[in-house]
Motif scaffolding. Structure first.
Motif, short mmCIF file in Angstrom:
data_model
loop_
_atom_site.label_atom_id
_atom_site.label_comp_id
_atom_site.label_asym_id
_atom_site.label_seq_id
_atom_site.Cartn_x
_atom_site.Cartn_y
_atom_site.Cartn_z
N TYR A 28 0.85 -1.20 0.00
CA TYR A 28 0.00 0.00 0.00
C TYR A 28 0.88 1.24 0.00
O TYR A 28 1.76 1.39 0.86
N GLY A 29 0.67 2.14 -0.96
CA GLY A 29 1.54 3.31 -1.05
C GLY A 29 0.76 4.62 -1.04
O GLY A 29 -0.35 4.70 -1.57
N VAL A 30 1.37 5.63 -0.45
CA VAL A 30 0.85 7.00 -0.56
C VAL A 30 2.01 7.90 -0.98
O VAL A 30 3.10 7.81 -0.42
N GLY A 31 1.77 8.74 -1.96
CA GLY A 31 2.81 9.67 -2.42
C GLY A 31 2.84 10.91 -1.55
O GLY A 31 2.22 11.92 -1.86
N VAL A 32 3.60 10.83 -0.46
CA VAL A 32 3.57 11.90 0.55
C VAL A 32 4.05 13.23 -0.02
O VAL A 32 3.39 14.26 0.11
N SER A 33 5.21 13.23 -0.68
CA SER A 33 5.69 14.51 -1.22
C SER A 33 4.81 14.97 -2.38
O SER A 33 4.54 16.17 -2.51
N ARG A 34 4.33 14.04 -3.17
CA ARG A 34 3.43 14.41 -4.26
C ARG A 34 2.18 15.12 -3.74
O ARG A 34 1.64 16.02 -4.40
N LEU A 35 1.74 14.74 -2.55
CA LEU A 35 0.52 15.33 -1.99
C LEU A 35 0.66 16.84 -1.80
O LEU A 35 -0.32 17.58 -1.91
N VAL A 36 1.87 17.31 -1.49
CA VAL A 36 2.06 18.75 -1.33
C VAL A 36 1.64 19.45 -2.63
O VAL A 36 0.89 20.43 -2.62
N ALA A 37 2.10 18.91 -3.75
CA ALA A 37 1.77 19.50 -5.04
C ALA A 37 0.30 19.29 -5.40
O ALA A 37 -0.33 20.16 -6.01
N VAL A 38 -0.24 18.15 -5.02
CA VAL A 38 -1.65 17.86 -5.35
C VAL A 38 -2.57 18.85 -4.64
O VAL A 38 -3.51 19.39 -5.24
N ILE A 39 -2.28 19.12 -3.38
CA ILE A 39 -3.11 20.08 -2.65
C ILE A 39 -2.97 21.46 -3.29
O ILE A 39 -3.96 22.16 -3.53
N ALA A 40 -1.73 21.83 -3.61
CA ALA A 40 -1.50 23.12 -4.26
C ALA A 40 -2.27 23.19 -5.58
O ALA A 40 -2.88 24.21 -5.93
N GLU A 41 -2.27 22.09 -6.30
CA GLU A 41 -2.93 22.02 -7.60
C GLU A 41 -4.45 22.21 -7.45
O GLU A 41 -5.07 22.95 -8.21
N GLN A 42 -5.03 21.56 -6.47
CA GLN A 42 -6.49 21.62 -6.33
C GLN A 42 -6.98 22.90 -5.65
O GLN A 42 -8.12 23.30 -5.84
N GLN A 43 -6.12 23.54 -4.86
CA GLN A 43 -6.63 24.64 -4.03
C GLN A 43 -6.20 26.04 -4.45
O GLN A 43 -6.72 27.01 -3.92
N HIS A 44 -5.25 26.16 -5.37
CA HIS A 44 -4.72 27.50 -5.64
C HIS A 44 -5.75 28.38 -6.35
O HIS A 44 -6.75 27.88 -6.87
N ASP A 45 -5.49 29.69 -6.35
CA ASP A 45 -6.26 30.58 -7.24
C ASP A 45 -5.27 31.48 -7.96
O ASP A 45 -4.07 31.25 -7.90
#
Ligand code: ATP
Ligand code: MG
Length: 584
Positions: free
Chosen positions: A460-477
């Motif tokens: 089972y894997g989670v991309g921990v560092s990738r998540l930083v970018a994913v949140i930035a991607e979904q939440q930025h304006d």
């Protein structure tokens, strides 16, 4: 502790970096969260590291909550365990391999199944020791072909990888579902919009392997959903709904035609519509009536190149990702002119099933090419096509392959309705591995009845560092980053926008009060203009911005919500407790 912008190791940039394409990459660099070091390699600066650590903490908490125990392996690993599982070879160019001074082979771990399996084998020997879940949050290395989008796809990145060990199938299922739920908790705590999709085509409707995809137009994964049934799958895993077979008897003979002006599918269709073909009386010929044969060469890990032809209806393209997934772990390449020259029976542009089968080329076709379907396809001679070539009568392929593209409107494999597609970024993957690794390392423990029991595993894997970018991607304006409170580098960004000495002292006191109340404060105490400070506050993306400005003399300050843009005036006297209550 209060963090002061005047001392913080941070330089924000006004312009987007030249090589950055996706918003998260641009913003994380402009806002000074990360800095590039080399292709796919980034350093974490103070703000970025704070976000990363908070995400890590959430992942760790949820892993512990399902009984996971944390350990830590080196990234630098000896070759032998990966040789045992053949992944030293199978990983191909994706693996960083290196040698030590004694000329021994090493690798930088891309994922750690081997090490976990060997470690459990070394420590445990009885059924009483199970179930067991082990995890680590650790740096991984993969020599990605296309490191892109900053930390979304790095060559060095941080992954949470966990592994479950059980003595029976039901234990594995329990561990798998525990992970599934833990991941749902993690991603909802991170405010990520995501879908869970089936990742393995073999298990239609099953759950042997699922991916968590964050919805995003910049995602490299495409998934499809059936809104009627809830079926959701990575396109790599979509199984084509197979049409009914048709009778092969009584069908007109296949006829070879001269088609001098029909080198492409479009021109072939035009020719067919003007040729007055009896099979098509009363209906138009379309690209879906043609059979296109794509010539490839394929090489299994450590093996030789072999020819492979893939037949798809002419209205579809071969989808590289689906083809890659279908052939994995073998690699493939399109045939080049030299390859065609070496195999003169392959008439480029006019390759038909006949020559392929007559010359022993492995031939796999799209599942829609069922027995009884009739096709217009190449006749293995320049400028000639054959019409009415019937599958199951005139040719029989060596098998089927899921390589044709999946389209919006295609029927869902469960027959419930049409598929719709969207793009996503893989943030997690859960996988019932079974005995692949415990077989490779013969990991048996003593069963209740005294007989040896082979362990079964999940990974089972989670991309921990990738998540930083994913949140930035979904939440930025358009103004910058916007962090959900759970991962924001600070709770409050306190901006001093008033030169008055009283206001300054008051802001310092407020910061100290907030700090005492457990609020993490970033204090902009720089001698810069309010305009610059506001721009930076918006760019950095702390969810609450407190402004000590002109209102100070009248006993008020301003509280802004970075997400909604709403502002509220607060009385200075009760500001600290009001803010703490709002942001907490
Ligand atoms: P992808 O399809 O994106 O290459 P993968 O299927 O190879 O990912 P896994 O081996 O399942 O990935 O790894 C588990 C998780 O690690 C992935 O779900 C993803 O979030 C993360 N991950 C994988 N590769 C990278 C990378 N190059 N950079 C950052 N994170 C990654
Ligand atoms: Mg994966």
């Amino acid at each position: 502790m209060i963090t002061r912008m005047s001392e913080l190791f941070l330089r924000t940039l006004r312009d987007d970096p030249a090589d950055a394409e996706v918003p998260s990459h641009k913003l994380l660099i402009r806002a000074g969260y990360v800095r590039p070091v080399g292709p796919g390699l980034y350093s974490w600066l103070p703000l970025g590291l704070r976000v990363l650590r908070k995400i890590e903490a959430i992942v760790r908490e949820e892993m512990r909550a399902i009984g996971g125990q944390e350990i830590l392996f080196p990234a630098l690993l000896p070759r032998a365990p990966y040789e045992t599982t053949n992944r030293w070879t199978e990983y191909g160019e994706g693996l960083f391999r290196l040698k030590d001074r004694r000329d021994n082979d090493y690798l930088l771990g891309p994922t750690h199944e081997e090490l976990f399996t060997l470690t459990v084998k070394g420590e445990y020997s009885s059924y009483k020791d199970f179930p067991l879940i082990l995890f680590q949050i650790q740096t991984k290395y993969r020599d990605e072909a296309r490191p892109r989008a900053g930390i979304l796809r790095g060559r060095e990145f941080i992954m949470k990888d966990s592994y479950s060990f059980d003595t029976a199938e039901d234990g594995l299922k329990t561990a798998y579902h525990a992970h599934r739920e833990a991941y749902q908790k993690i991603f909802s705590r991170l405010d990520i919009r995501y879908v869970i999709v089936s990742a393995v085509s073999g298990a239609m409707g099953g759950s042997a392997s699922e991916e968590f995809l964050a919805e995003s137009p910049v995602g490299e994964d495409t998934f499809v959903r059936c809104l009627e049934s809830g079926y959701a799958a990575n396109v790599e895993a979509v199984i084509t709904r197979v049409p009914e077979t048709l009778p092969t008897e009584g069908r007109p003979e296949a006829v070879v035609h001269d088609t001098p002006d029909a080198p492409t599918i479009a021109t072939l269709v035009d020719w067919a519509n003007s040729a007055g073909l009896p099979q098509f009386e009363g209906r138009e010929v379309t690209a879906a009536d043609t059979l296109k044969n794509v010539l490839l060469k394929v090489r299994a890990p450590g093996g030789e190149w072999e020819l492979l032809a893939v037949g798809v209806p002419g209205d579809r393209e071969v989808d590289e990702k689906r083809l890659g997934a279908a052939l994995d772990p073998a690699e493939y390449a399109l045939l080049d002119d030299a390859d065609f020259a070496k195999n003169p029976f392959l008439v480029k542009g006019y390759v038909g099933p006949k020559a392929l089968l007559a010359n022993g080329v492995r031939y796999l076709v799209d599942p829609r090419i069922v027995d009884g379907t009739a096709w217009i396809t190449g006749a293995d001679e320049p400028n000639k096509h054959v019409v009415g070539l019937v599958a199951g009568r005139d040719f029989t392929a060596d098998g089927t392959i899921e390589a044709a593209d999946v389209r919006d409107g295609d029927p869902s494999p469960d027959g419930a309705g049409p598929l719709v597609s969207a793009r996503g970024i893989e943030i997690g993957h859960i996988f019932q591995l079974g005995k692949k690794y415990t077989d490779a390392f013969t990991v048996d423990v003593l069963g209740e009845d005294g007989k040896p029991l082979r362990l079964t595993m999940g990974s089972y894997g989670v991309g921990v560092s990738r998540l930083v970018a994913v949140i930035a991607e979904q939440q930025h304006d358009e103004l910058g980053l916007r962090w959900p409170a759970a991962v924001s580098p600070f709770d409050v960004h306190l901006v001093i926008a008033n030169k008055d000495a009283d206001a300054r002292t008051g802001a310092e006191a407020l910061a100290a009060d907030l700090d005492r109340l457990g609020v993490e404060v970033l204090l902009d105490d720089r001698k810069a203009s309010p305009g610059i400070k506001f721009k930076d506050a918006e760019l950095l993306g702390v969810p609450w911005i407190v402004v000590v400005g002109r209102g100070w003399a009248d006993g008020v300050l301003e509280l802004r919500n970075r997400f909604t843009g709403e502002t509220r005036e607060l009385a200075i006297s009760s500001a600290a407790t009001d803010i703490a209550a709002t942001v907490g």
